[in-house]
Design a protein around this motif. Structure first.
Motif, PDB file in Angstrom:
ATOM      1  N   GLY A   1       0.780  -1.226   0.000  1.00 14.15           N
ATOM      2  CA  GLY A   1       0.000   0.000   0.000  1.00 14.15           C
ATOM      3  C   GLY A   1       0.817   1.283   0.000  1.00 14.15           C
ATOM      4  O   GLY A   1       0.272   2.360   0.206  1.00 14.15           O
TER       5      GLY A   1
ATOM      6  N   ASN B   1      -4.617  -4.153  -1.074  1.00 15.52           N
ATOM      7  CA  ASN B   1      -4.960  -3.302   0.067  1.00 15.52           C
ATOM      8  C   ASN B   1      -4.580  -3.919   1.401  1.00 15.52           C
ATOM      9  O   ASN B   1      -4.704  -3.269   2.435  1.00 15.52           O
ATOM     10  CB  ASN B   1      -6.453  -2.975   0.056  1.00 15.52           C
ATOM     11  CG  ASN B   1      -6.818  -2.076  -1.095  1.00 15.52           C
ATOM     12  OD1 ASN B   1      -6.002  -1.294  -1.577  1.00 15.52           O
ATOM     13  ND2 ASN B   1      -8.052  -2.179  -1.552  1.00 15.52           N
ATOM     14  N   THR B   2      -4.151  -5.173   1.371  1.00 12.79           N
ATOM     15  CA  THR B   2      -3.798  -5.856   2.616  1.00 12.79           C
ATOM     16  C   THR B   2      -2.432  -6.528   2.524  1.00 12.79           C
ATOM     17  O   THR B   2      -2.181  -7.519   3.188  1.00 12.79           O
ATOM     18  CB  THR B   2      -4.870  -6.909   2.980  1.00 12.79           C
ATOM     19  OG1 THR B   2      -5.007  -7.804   1.888  1.00 12.79           O
ATOM     20  CG2 THR B   2      -6.190  -6.284   3.323  1.00 12.79           C
TER      21      THR B   2
END
Length: 124
Positions: free
Chosen positions: A14, A53-54
């Motif tokens: 991210g 996103n993780t």
């Protein structure tokens, strides 16, 4: 057949990656390879596990067993990832008892995927 620990090598966790630096996912992959795979586990780098996103993200899978995707992993998690991968490889069905899983595998699971059925059952 053993288990495979897939590591997203393109993961940026991210964050922007400064020019000339390796992405966090590639650094995680390199650290896992340096540390050495537990018995019954092979470590494979892959491009994008679609968990952007993780990230950093890894996946554990083996034939006929539940598969998992884990995220929000860092270099500090290398020992726990390898511990969990070893326990996963030693399990019959991919299910490691909750209390026996490393904390990152209990709290940072993104997905649990059922075993793929044999081809003859797929038509049901």
């Amino acid at each position: 057949m053993g288990a495979t620990l897939y590591v997203c090598t393109t993961c940026k966790a991210g964050l922007p990656v400064p020019e000339g630096e390796l992405p966090p996912g590639l650094r995680l992959y390199a650290a896992l390879k340096r540390a050495g795979a537990p018995d019954g586990v092979r470590i494979v780098g892959v491009e994008c596990l679609s968990a952007c996103n993780t990230g950093c993200a890894v996946s554990l899978t083996k034939p006929g067993a539940w598969s998992y995707v884990y995220g929000r992993l860092t270099l500090d998690d290398v020992p726990a990832i390898l511990e969990g991968a070893g326990k996963y490889a030693a399990s019959a069905d991919g299910i490691v008892p909750w209390r026996d899983r490393p904390t990152v595998f209990r709290k940072q699971s993104i997905a649990r995927i059922p075993p793929h059925p044999p081809h003859e059952e797929a038509a049901e």
